[in-house]
Design a protein around this motif. Structure first.
Motif, mmCIF file in Angstrom:
data_model
loop_
_atom_site.group_PDB
_atom_site.id
_atom_site.type_symbol
_atom_site.label_atom_id
_atom_site.label_comp_id
_atom_site.label_asym_id
_atom_site.label_seq_id
_atom_site.Cartn_x
_atom_site.Cartn_y
_atom_site.Cartn_z
ATOM 1 N N THR A 1 9.396 4.380 -0.575
ATOM 2 C CA THR A 1 9.032 3.464 -1.653
ATOM 3 C C THR A 1 9.360 2.022 -1.269
ATOM 4 O OG1 THR A 1 9.377 5.161 -3.338
ATOM 5 C CG2 THR A 1 9.452 2.872 -4.068
ATOM 6 N N ALA A 2 10.516 1.838 -0.631
ATOM 7 C CA ALA A 2 10.914 0.484 -0.232
ATOM 8 C C ALA A 2 9.884 -0.134 0.699
ATOM 9 C CB ALA A 2 12.284 0.521 0.434
ATOM 10 N N GLU A 3 9.346 0.662 1.628
ATOM 11 C CA GLU A 3 8.329 0.129 2.534
ATOM 12 C C GLU A 3 7.033 -0.170 1.802
ATOM 13 O OE1 GLU A 3 9.460 1.652 7.010
ATOM 14 O OE2 GLU A 3 7.858 2.688 5.929
ATOM 15 N N VAL A 4 6.646 0.681 0.856
ATOM 16 C CA VAL A 4 5.444 0.395 0.064
ATOM 17 C C VAL A 4 5.623 -0.931 -0.667
ATOM 18 C CG1 VAL A 4 3.992 1.159 -1.854
ATOM 19 C CG2 VAL A 4 4.824 2.833 -0.195
ATOM 20 N N SER A 5 6.803 -1.149 -1.223
ATOM 21 C CA SER A 5 7.090 -2.399 -1.921
ATOM 22 C C SER A 5 6.968 -3.591 -0.980
ATOM 23 C CB SER A 5 8.497 -2.348 -2.520
ATOM 24 O OG SER A 5 8.847 -3.594 -3.094
ATOM 25 N N GLN A 6 7.491 -3.454 0.234
ATOM 26 C CA GLN A 6 7.397 -4.543 1.207
ATOM 27 C C GLN A 6 5.942 -4.807 1.602
ATOM 28 O OE1 GLN A 6 10.336 -2.648 3.893
ATOM 29 N NE2 GLN A 6 11.399 -4.615 3.897
#
Length: 461
Positions: A52-57
């Motif tokens: 999820t953190a990478e999708v957010s980035q």
């Protein structure tokens, strides 16, 4: 020509993801189409996030550079949903494929969006639970939520609308939000979970789902039976539902579809008549009573050629035949391509809708077998056309439009489960009127740059 803003976004994403950002032509081609009869359009790049953190980035980078984002599951959608018509970045969530938690007592599971329905049910097998939404294809659960998928079990267990309890979503600016809870109901504010279920990637990227589970039935009985007319088959189902028989599955296949099934699979030999495919779930006593009640009703409408499948392998073969309906339809015209459409009407109008649809098929001059989830008024056409034949493609589009307008005339919808994507967007105002404008305002408030799957479901241009 690629947009310079897209170039800047892609360079920044390459620094973030390394080899998990692809600009190779073969990868882009896979992500430039789905199963629809929609002209392909390639993304500028494909991102493969792990979290999820990478999708957010990724979303933050794309928002900064004004670069479109198109969420991608496994590409089984049927209305051009994942075709990136404005280029940009296709965000492939297939690596986010973990079943995070199975809560047996609460009858739910927490999964990442790249988990497929078959994968989840394999992991649930030992628990005695099952995930019931079955659109036929082994789609990802994130994609199924995004398109509000349903399928053969919907008449008893509901669609994705009823089976998603909570979501984690990355918004177009990269903010991470969570909607819903583990509770089965809530009166706390707007129902944001179900705003995103069916939003087709136009409002955000689903990165986690809590889905409802059911206990595996003690006994499953399946059957097929034939009818002389579509009306008789539909009236049988209507009366069975009104009588309170809890049908688990009830599928209608017309005589043309049955002919294709016989051609496609020489191991089966059905009468070339309208058929119902049925399944009953419950205890031994429950299913025995359900079968007897249904048989009595169907006898009154002239049903014949009952075939029962109680062994697991026989049921699997029966429903595999149903799920292979697309390929069976194509067997009616070898070398053809299938132009698929669907609609849904009140069940009381289903027989009329199908009868009038068959008139339209004859008028079109095309072969178009019909099948559908008769228990909830939803049916599909597989319109067979010669590859590259522009006249037949136009005739298929005209037939599809006639069916869509007929569904609206009868108080229904232009799509019961395929979704809007590119294929049905032109009918949205006719179906929703002023409410369609409200959808546009919701889209604009959440995605003011129109970066999330632009050009789908609502049109802000």
């Amino acid at each position: 020509m690629q947009n310079p803003k897209h170039d800047a976004a892609i360079e920044a994403l390459r620094n973030l993801l390394g080899e998990r950002l692809s600009t190779g032509s073969s990868i882009r081609e896979i992500h430039g189409r789905d199963e629809a009869y929609t002209p392909p359009s390639l993304p500028d790049a494909v991102a493969f996030p792990n979290s999820t953190a990478e999708v957010s980035q990724i979303a933050k980078v794309c928002a900064q550079h004004g670069c479109p984002m198109v969420p991608f599951g496994i590409g089984t959608s049927l209305e051009g949903h994942v075709v990136p018509i404005h280029g940009g970045v296709s965000i492939d969530t297939s690596r986010m494929n973990q079943v995070l938690e199975i809560r047996d007592q609460d009858l739910n599971a927490v999964v990442q969006p790249g988990v497929t329905r078959k994968q989840l049910n394999t992991e649930l097998r030992a628990s005695g639970l099952m995930f019931t939404v079955d659109p036929g294809a082994d789609a990802t659960i994130g994609g199924m939520a995004a398109t509000r998928a349903s399928g053969t079990n919907a008449v008893r267990y509901g669609t994705m609308r009823e089976n998603v309890l909570a979501l984690e979503v990355v918004l177009p600016d990269g903010e991470i939000i969570r909607t819903g809870s583990q509770a089965r109901k809530s009166s706390a504010g707007y129902d944001l979970t179900h705003l995103f279920v069916g939003s087709e990637g136009t409002l955000g990227i689903i990165t986690q789902l809590t889905v409802r589970l059911f206990g595996q039935p003690e006994v499953i009985r399946a059957a097929t039976c034939a009818f002389d007319t579509v009306d008789d088959a539909v009236e049988t189902v209507i009366l069975a539902i009104q009588t309170g028989i809890p049908l688990a599955r009830v599928e209608l296949l017309d005589e043309m579809q049955m002919r294709g099934m016989n051609l496609y699979n020489t191991q089966i030999d059905f009468l070339e008549k309208t058929h119902l495919f049925l399944e009953f779930h419950g205890t031994d006593a429950d299913t025995t009573e359900q079968v007897e009640m249904f048989k009595a009703i169907s006898d009154d409408y002239g049903a014949s050629a009952f075939q029962w499948a109680e062994k697991a392998e026989d049921r699997t073969a029966l429903w595999q035949a149903r799920h292979d309906a697309y390929y069976a339809a194509k067997a009616l015209r070898p070398g053809s391509e299938g132009f698929i459409t669907d609609c849904c009407v009140p069940i009381s109008k289903l027989a009329e809708c199908i009868t009038r649809t068959k008139v339209e098929i004859i008028r079109s001059g095309l072969i178009a077998p019909l099948l559908g989830h008769v228990g909830d008024g939803n049916f599909h056409l597989v319109i067979l056309i010669e590859p590259g034949n522009i006249a037949e493609l136009e005739a298929a589009n005209q037939l599809s439009e006639a069916i869509n307008l007929l569904a609206l005339e009868l108080g229904g919808t232009v799509t019961g489960e395929h979704g809007v994507g590119l294929g049905k967007i032109k009918y949205m105002h006719a179906e929703h009127g002023g409410a369609y404008g409200l959808m546009g305002r919701i889209k604009h408030s959440i995605d003011p740059q129109n970066l999330m799957n632009p050009g789908k479901l609502v049109n802000l241009t």
